[in-house]
Design a protein around this motif. Structure first.
Motif, PDB file in Angstrom:
ATOM      1  N   GLU A 697      51.352  68.451  -7.734  1.00  0.00           N
ATOM      2  CA  GLU A 697      50.746  67.251  -7.130  1.00  0.00           C
ATOM      3  C   GLU A 697      51.300  65.965  -7.749  1.00  0.00           C
ATOM      4  O   GLU A 697      51.711  65.038  -7.012  1.00  0.00           O
ATOM      5  N   PRO A 698      51.367  65.814  -9.094  1.00  0.00           N
ATOM      6  CA  PRO A 698      51.966  64.593  -9.656  1.00  0.00           C
ATOM      7  C   PRO A 698      53.415  64.416  -9.252  1.00  0.00           C
ATOM      8  O   PRO A 698      53.876  63.290  -9.026  1.00  0.00           O
ATOM      9  N   LEU A 699      54.165  65.562  -9.145  1.00  0.00           N
ATOM     10  CA  LEU A 699      55.564  65.438  -8.736  1.00  0.00           C
ATOM     11  C   LEU A 699      55.677  64.902  -7.318  1.00  0.00           C
ATOM     12  O   LEU A 699      56.535  64.050  -7.005  1.00  0.00           O
ATOM     13  N   ARG A 700      54.799  65.462  -6.461  1.00  0.00           N
ATOM     14  CA  ARG A 700      54.851  64.954  -5.082  1.00  0.00           C
ATOM     15  C   ARG A 700      54.493  63.459  -5.030  1.00  0.00           C
ATOM     16  O   ARG A 700      55.122  62.669  -4.300  1.00  0.00           O
ATOM     17  N   SER A 704      56.946  60.548  -3.854  1.00  0.00           N
ATOM     18  CA  SER A 704      56.527  59.693  -2.734  1.00  0.00           C
ATOM     19  C   SER A 704      56.637  58.205  -3.109  1.00  0.00           C
ATOM     20  O   SER A 704      57.113  57.363  -2.322  1.00  0.00           O
ATOM     21  N   TYR A 705      56.189  57.883  -4.319  1.00  0.00           N
ATOM     22  CA  TYR A 705      56.246  56.479  -4.764  1.00  0.00           C
ATOM     23  C   TYR A 705      57.699  55.990  -4.869  1.00  0.00           C
ATOM     24  O   TYR A 705      58.035  54.874  -4.467  1.00  0.00           O
ATOM     25  N   ALA A 708      59.072  55.528  -1.432  1.00  0.00           N
ATOM     26  CA  ALA A 708      58.529  54.302  -0.813  1.00  0.00           C
ATOM     27  C   ALA A 708      59.191  53.069  -1.429  1.00  0.00           C
ATOM     28  O   ALA A 708      59.511  52.082  -0.743  1.00  0.00           O
ATOM     29  N   LEU A 709      59.405  53.099  -2.760  1.00  0.00           N
ATOM     30  CA  LEU A 709      60.076  51.982  -3.442  1.00  0.00           C
ATOM     31  C   LEU A 709      61.489  51.801  -2.907  1.00  0.00           C
ATOM     32  O   LEU A 709      61.947  50.673  -2.678  1.00  0.00           O
ATOM     33  N   THR A 710      62.148  52.917  -2.693  1.00  0.00           N
ATOM     34  CA  THR A 710      63.527  52.839  -2.193  1.00  0.00           C
ATOM     35  C   THR A 710      63.561  52.254  -0.780  1.00  0.00           C
ATOM     36  O   THR A 710      64.404  51.434  -0.447  1.00  0.00           O
ATOM     37  N   ARG A 711      62.653  52.720   0.051  1.00  0.00           N
ATOM     38  CA  ARG A 711      62.667  52.227   1.424  1.00  0.00           C
ATOM     39  C   ARG A 711      62.340  50.728   1.497  1.00  0.00           C
ATOM     40  O   ARG A 711      62.917  49.975   2.284  1.00  0.00           O
ATOM     41  N   GLN A 712      61.403  50.289   0.686  1.00  0.00           N
ATOM     42  CA  GLN A 712      60.941  48.899   0.808  1.00  0.00           C
ATOM     43  C   GLN A 712      61.788  47.920  -0.011  1.00  0.00           C
ATOM     44  O   GLN A 712      62.021  46.776   0.408  1.00  0.00           O
ATOM     45  N   TYR A 713      62.257  48.342  -1.150  1.00  0.00           N
ATOM     46  CA  TYR A 713      62.925  47.361  -2.052  1.00  0.00           C
ATOM     47  C   TYR A 713      64.353  47.765  -2.415  1.00  0.00           C
ATOM     48  O   TYR A 713      64.900  47.293  -3.403  1.00  0.00           O
ATOM     49  N   ARG A 714      64.954  48.659  -1.649  1.00  0.00           N
ATOM     50  CA  ARG A 714      66.283  49.138  -2.053  1.00  0.00           C
ATOM     51  C   ARG A 714      67.309  48.001  -2.021  1.00  0.00           C
ATOM     52  O   ARG A 714      68.152  47.881  -2.907  1.00  0.00           O
ATOM     53  N   GLU A 715      67.199  47.147  -0.987  1.00  0.00           N
ATOM     54  CA  GLU A 715      68.186  46.060  -0.881  1.00  0.00           C
ATOM     55  C   GLU A 715      67.994  45.020  -1.968  1.00  0.00           C
ATOM     56  O   GLU A 715      68.927  44.283  -2.302  1.00  0.00           O
ATOM     57  N   ASN A 716      66.760  44.951  -2.483  1.00  0.00           N
ATOM     58  CA  ASN A 716      66.486  43.937  -3.511  1.00  0.00           C
ATOM     59  C   ASN A 716      66.738  44.454  -4.918  1.00  0.00           C
ATOM     60  O   ASN A 716      66.650  43.678  -5.883  1.00  0.00           O
ATOM     61  N   LEU A 717      66.969  45.738  -5.050  1.00  0.00           N
ATOM     62  CA  LEU A 717      67.162  46.319  -6.391  1.00  0.00           C
ATOM     63  C   LEU A 717      68.606  46.166  -6.820  1.00  0.00           C
ATOM     64  O   LEU A 717      69.533  46.302  -5.996  1.00  0.00           O
ATOM     65  N   PRO A 718      68.810  45.889  -8.070  1.00  0.00           N
ATOM     66  CA  PRO A 718      70.175  45.847  -8.563  1.00  0.00           C
ATOM     67  C   PRO A 718      70.773  47.246  -8.532  1.00  0.00           C
ATOM     68  O   PRO A 718      70.059  48.242  -8.462  1.00  0.00           O
ATOM     69  N   PRO A 719      72.076  47.361  -8.623  1.00  0.00           N
ATOM     70  CA  PRO A 719      72.733  48.685  -8.547  1.00  0.00           C
ATOM     71  C   PRO A 719      72.239  49.647  -9.627  1.00  0.00           C
ATOM     72  O   PRO A 719      72.042  50.827  -9.361  1.00  0.00           O
ATOM     73  N   LEU A 729      64.649  60.688  -8.431  1.00  0.00           N
ATOM     74  CA  LEU A 729      64.343  61.563  -7.290  1.00  0.00           C
ATOM     75  C   LEU A 729      65.009  62.926  -7.447  1.00  0.00           C
ATOM     76  O   LEU A 729      64.413  63.965  -7.131  1.00  0.00           O
ATOM     77  N   ALA A 730      66.264  62.904  -7.942  1.00  0.00           N
ATOM     78  CA  ALA A 730      66.956  64.195  -8.149  1.00  0.00           C
ATOM     79  C   ALA A 730      66.235  65.042  -9.194  1.00  0.00           C
ATOM     80  O   ALA A 730      66.076  66.266  -9.043  1.00  0.00           O
ATOM     81  N   SER A 731      65.786  64.400 -10.301  1.00  0.00           N
ATOM     82  CA  SER A 731      65.048  65.155 -11.334  1.00  0.00           C
ATOM     83  C   SER A 731      63.746  65.712 -10.777  1.00  0.00           C
ATOM     84  O   SER A 731      63.313  66.830 -11.099  1.00  0.00           O
TER      85      SER A 731
END
Length: 930
Positions: A697-700, A704-705, A708-719, A729-731
């Motif tokens: 459950e914590p992994l899911r 999920s978080y 969601a962070l990637t979808r909403q703020y991916r363009e605003n995140l530095p490389p 996410l891979a881990s």
């Protein structure tokens, strides 16, 4: 000590006989104390000693040394004390110690046993005391045989003396007169002691010469004894009849004398009537009665007539004529004293005899007869004094028997006269009371019948008395004769017959002896060969016993041998030491085993023995607990087999005991470990549950978080931040995969399985269908031959095939993967092979590849958690098979595993194989989704 059936039966017979006689004394049953009235009684103390004799023999047979010695000492002391009473004529008080009113019919002493019985008790006491002494007396067997023969001899002579009709005081023979059942009891005791000594004599090595001599001697003695006993049994009834004939002869002789006395009295009465009927004398008395003659004229004229009548009767000594009033008128010859006159003189109308009477030292009769006139009126009476010379001749006359006949006149208190006994032979007359014996005879004779009085057993001399009453008087004839004189002709004939029989028996015994010598010589003609055979058999038996002993020692088993007929059990030394006991601390009986059973095992153990003996169970094998000497309990594995007789009855049971206490303790420890393992499995199952729910459950949520962070703020995140999010996410995915793999690994062991016939072709197709995406991506070629039907769990087999084929696709070389699945039959199982053309596995990793988390490559090279092959090994292990691989680097790997064949399981009825190894019940169910 060998158990003798003959000794046990003889001792038991003595015990039962003693108990029966004691019961007869207590309950007043003469049929038990003397059997028949003519037999002597068995005294109470003798019956008690007979009971102790049998009990002592039984104790000696069953090796109870000191109780047997005490019984023998008690018996011997009782016999010696009784002999001392006879020898010193004293009374030690032992005769009536228990029964105050003992019977003295043979010994003359109330309650005292006969001397022969006392002697038998002394011999029996010595024998019973010697029987259990195995080391004290070297010549014990011969001494026991001698004592037993002496006891048997006394018993058989006592039996003949008790059963024979002659009396022990007869002059021609002196047989002991003891109780019949005492004789039988001592015969049994003698046989038992002799048999015991005989068996002890031949316990060692048997010499052929001794065996031959023993066969000849004992057979000859047995035939001789049988002949003598048979002759006695045949002669004694005839002897009894001859004795009865002698009794009849004695009674006839006595009756003849009584008849002679009766005829003599009739003749005396006739003479008296002749005297009174003389016509001339009667007319003179008539004239005197009418007063025609004076007294002087009557006397002077009557005397010549009466003197003439007196001279005509030889035994008449005097005549007195009386008038009608009974007054004397005239006497001739010896005067008749008035006190001898009959009291009824004035009233007599027929001759009356008074006497015998004693007058002037001689025995006389006084006969009174009435004198009648022409009209038969009594006018007087004549009294004739007769001397009894003729009666004396009758009594003293020979009758073919040397009897002592006497005339006895019973006393009459009314008449004021004493009893009178006249012995004509010795010319003696006794006017006093003749004694109690004569009074008893007189009482019997008053019944007006002839009779015979048997001898008194307690009397010093055996005398028979015959009596015959004299009709019309109060006299009787008493004839006495000593028994040896009366029975002399019969005894002489018996002695002659027995002598002839004895001579014939001796001749027959000699003939048997001479006949048996060549016969036994023929039987034992090859003496040396027989001895060699016996010696070889003895050596073979010794070697066999040695091998058996070594085998028993090698198995560390205790041996037991149970005789069901006697209830005796042989326990080997190892059996006893197994429980901490020395060899002499446990007796050889069934109770020693039963009383050491654990209370919780007692009923189960007894029932197992009973069921096996009754044929309810095919074999006897039982684990139970027995008490050790230190009080602890040892676990014993008992096995046994049963021997039956021709009728199917169990007679013997033999088996072994093995101490399995250590194994039982190990099993207890194993049970504890199994319980701990089961608890561990439960914990593992709980962990799987936690892993499948709480950990995932914590992994899911984290995944999920991050998504969601990637979808909403991916363009605003530095490389750099984007790279960290991708790594996270891979881990999370790897963690998710690891948890799923661990869950799958644990479910292999904890998940319930259902074994059934499974078609591996369906399993293969199902696994390929699950790997369809990976196969298409890698362009893999998956093939198979015709696969068999095996016993297994469908779901786990699908997982097995899927993991192995998936690994073959994953660890591929630069060439497209080729995977081939095949199967070969090996006895009762199938070997399935999964061959690929991948990169291969180094041989040094043949064991580690099946361990959890063991990876040969990094995650960057080949993804995975290192649990797939561990899951495969656990699935194969749970199906009762094994898994291994054969590999060459850069050329491919072949994984092989075994599974049980479905045909074998059907033939075995679902017994053994995987079904039994899994320990579960299996049922056929439909396919389950993986």
């Amino acid at each position: 000590m060998p158990t003798s059936a003959v000794t046990v039966l003889s001792a038991s017979a003595a015990v039962l006989l003693g108990v029966a006689v004691l019961a007869g004394w207590h309950f007043g049953l003469d049929v038990l104390t003397r059997i028949l009235p003519r037999f002597p009684v068995l005294q109470y103390n003798a019956a008690l000693a007979l009971l102790l004799s049998g009990a002592g023999m039984l104790l000696a047979v069953f090796d109870r040394r000191w109780p047997a010695v005490l019984c023998g000492a008690g018996i011997g002391v009782l016999g010696l004390a009784t002999l001392a009473e006879y020898a010193f004529r004293i009374d030690l008080g032992i005769d009536q110690l228990v029964v105050p009113d003992g019977n003295p019919d043979v010994t003359g002493h109330p309650g005292r046993m006969a001397t022969e019985v006392a002697l038998c008790l002394v011999l029996t006491g010595a024998a019973v005391g010697i029987m259990p002494q195995r080391r004290t007396f070297k010549q014990r067997p011969l001494l026991l045989i001698l004592l037993g023969a002496m006891i048997f001899g006394l018993g058989i002579t006592g039996f003949v003396g008790a059963a024979a009709p002659f009396h022990s005081t007869d002059a021609w023979i002196r047989l002991p007169k003891i109780a019949l059942h005492a004789a039988c009891g001592f015969m049994a005791v003698g046989v038992g002691i002799t048999d015991f000594g005989w068996r002890q004599r031949w316990r060692g090595e048997v010499q052929v010469r001794d065996l031959r001599n023993s066969i000849i001697i004992y057979t000859t003695f047995g035939m001789l004894l049988m002949t003598v006993v048979s002759a006695l049994l045949a002669v004694l009834p005839i002897y009894d009849q001859l004795r009865e004939a002698q009794h009849s002869f004695l009674l006839h002789a006595t009756r003849s004398k009584a008849n002679g006395v009766e005829q003599y009295l009739l003749r005396v009465e006739a003479v008296a009537l002749q005297i009174t009927s003389r016509t001339r004398a009667r007319r003179l008395l008539e004239s005197y009665s009418r007063g025609e003659l004076s007294r002087e004229e009557f006397v002077s004229q009557s005397k010549p007539i009466l003197n003439d009548a007196l001279a005509g009767f030889r035994e008449a000594r005097g005549i007195a004529r009386l008038d009608r009033r009974g007054e004397p008128l005239v006497d001739v010859g010896v005067a008749v004293p008035r006190e001898l006159w009959p009291q009824q003189i004035p009233d007599i109308d027929a001759p009356v005899v008074n006497g015998p009477v004693v007058h002037c030292g001689d025995l006389y009769l006084v006969v009174a007869a009435p004198v009648l006139d022409r009209d038969n009126r009594r006018i007087g009476a004549d009294m004739v004094l007769v001397q009894c010379m003729e009666i004396g001749r009758i009594l003293a006359g020979r009758s073919g028997l040397d009897i002592d006949a006497r005339l006895v006149l019973r006393g009459s208190a009314e008449r004021g006269r004493p009893a009178l006994v006249w012995d004509a032979r010795h010319r003696r007359v006794a006017l006093t009371s003749p004694g109690a014996d004569f009074e008893e005879v007189a009482r019997l004779a008053s019944r007006a019948a002839d009779g015979l009085m048997e001898p008194n057993p307690a009397a010093a001399t055996s005398v028979l008395r015959a009596y015959a009453p004299v009709q019309g008087t109060d006299w009787f004839i008493l004839a006495t004769i000593e028994a040896n004189k009366l029975y002399y002709p019969v005894n002489r004939q018996l002695v002659l017959v027995l002598a002839v029989v004895g001579a014939l028996a001796l001749l027959g015994a000699m003939a048997i002896y001479l006949l048996l010598r060549p016969l036994t010589g023929t039987m034992l003609i090859h003496t040396d060969l027989l001895e060699k055979r016996i010696r070889d058999a003895t050596e073979a038996l010794a070697k066999s016993e040695e091998r058996f002993d070594l085998a028993v020692r090698g198995t560390d088993a205790g041996i037991w041998d149970w005789n069901l007929e006697t209830d005796r059990v042989y326990f080997s030394p190892r059996w006893k030491s197994m429980l901490g006991y020395a060899e002499d601390e446990i007796a050889d009986n069934y109770w020693e085993w039963e009383r050491r059973l654990h209370p919780d095992d007692h009923g189960r153990a007894i029932e197992a023995v009973r069921a096996y003996q009754n044929g309810e169970t095919p074999q006897y094998e039982l684990e139970h607990r027995l008490r050790h000497k230190d009080g602890s309990y040892r676990w014993i594995l008992a096995r046994g087999t049963l021997l039956r007789d021709a009728e199917g009855r169990p007679i013997r049971m033999v088996g072994s005991h093995i101490d399995v206490t250590d194994r039982k303790l190990a099993e207890e420890r194993l049970k504890g470990m199994a319980a701990a393992l089961e608890q561990s499995n439960r914990d593992l199952e709980q962990f799987a549950y936690v892993a499948s729910h709480d950990l995932q459950e914590p992994l899911r949520m984290m995944s999920s978080y991050l998504q969601a962070l990637t979808r909403q703020y991916r363009e605003n995140l530095p490389p750099n931040a984007q790279s960290l999010v991708d790594l996270s996410l891979a881990s999370g995915r790897r963690m998710q995969q690891l948890i799923n793999d661990l869950l799958a690994y644990s479910r292999v062991q904890t998940r319930p399985v259902r074994f059934r016939p499974v078609d591996c072709n369906e399993v293969f197709e199902h696994a390929v269908e699950n790997l369809k995406l990976a196969i298409e991506e890698s362009s893999a070629q998956i093939t198979s031959r015709r696969l068999p039907t095996v016993i297994g769990d469908y779901t786990q087999l699908v997982q097995l095939f899927q993991n192995l084929i998936g690994n073959a696709i994953k660890f591929r070389s630069e060439h497209p993967p080729c995977v081939h699945v095949s199967a070969d039959r090996a006895r009762e199982q199938w070997t399935i092979a999964v061959r690929d053309n991948g990169i291969g596995i180094p041989s040094e990793h043949s064991e580690t590849v099946f361990e959890v988390f063991q990876r040969l490559h990094s995650g960057d090279e080949y993804p995975g958690t290192g649990i797939g092959l561990a899951v495969c090994k656990r699935i194969v292990d749970r199906h009762g098979g094994k898994i291994w691989f054969e590999s060459e680097l850069d050329r491919g790997t072949t994984f092989l595993f075994t599974l049980p064949s479905a045909e074998t399981q059907e033939n075995n009825g679902n017994e053994g194989g995987v079904a039994n190894q899994s320990g579960r019940n299996h049922e056929r169910v439909g396919d389950e989704a993986p």
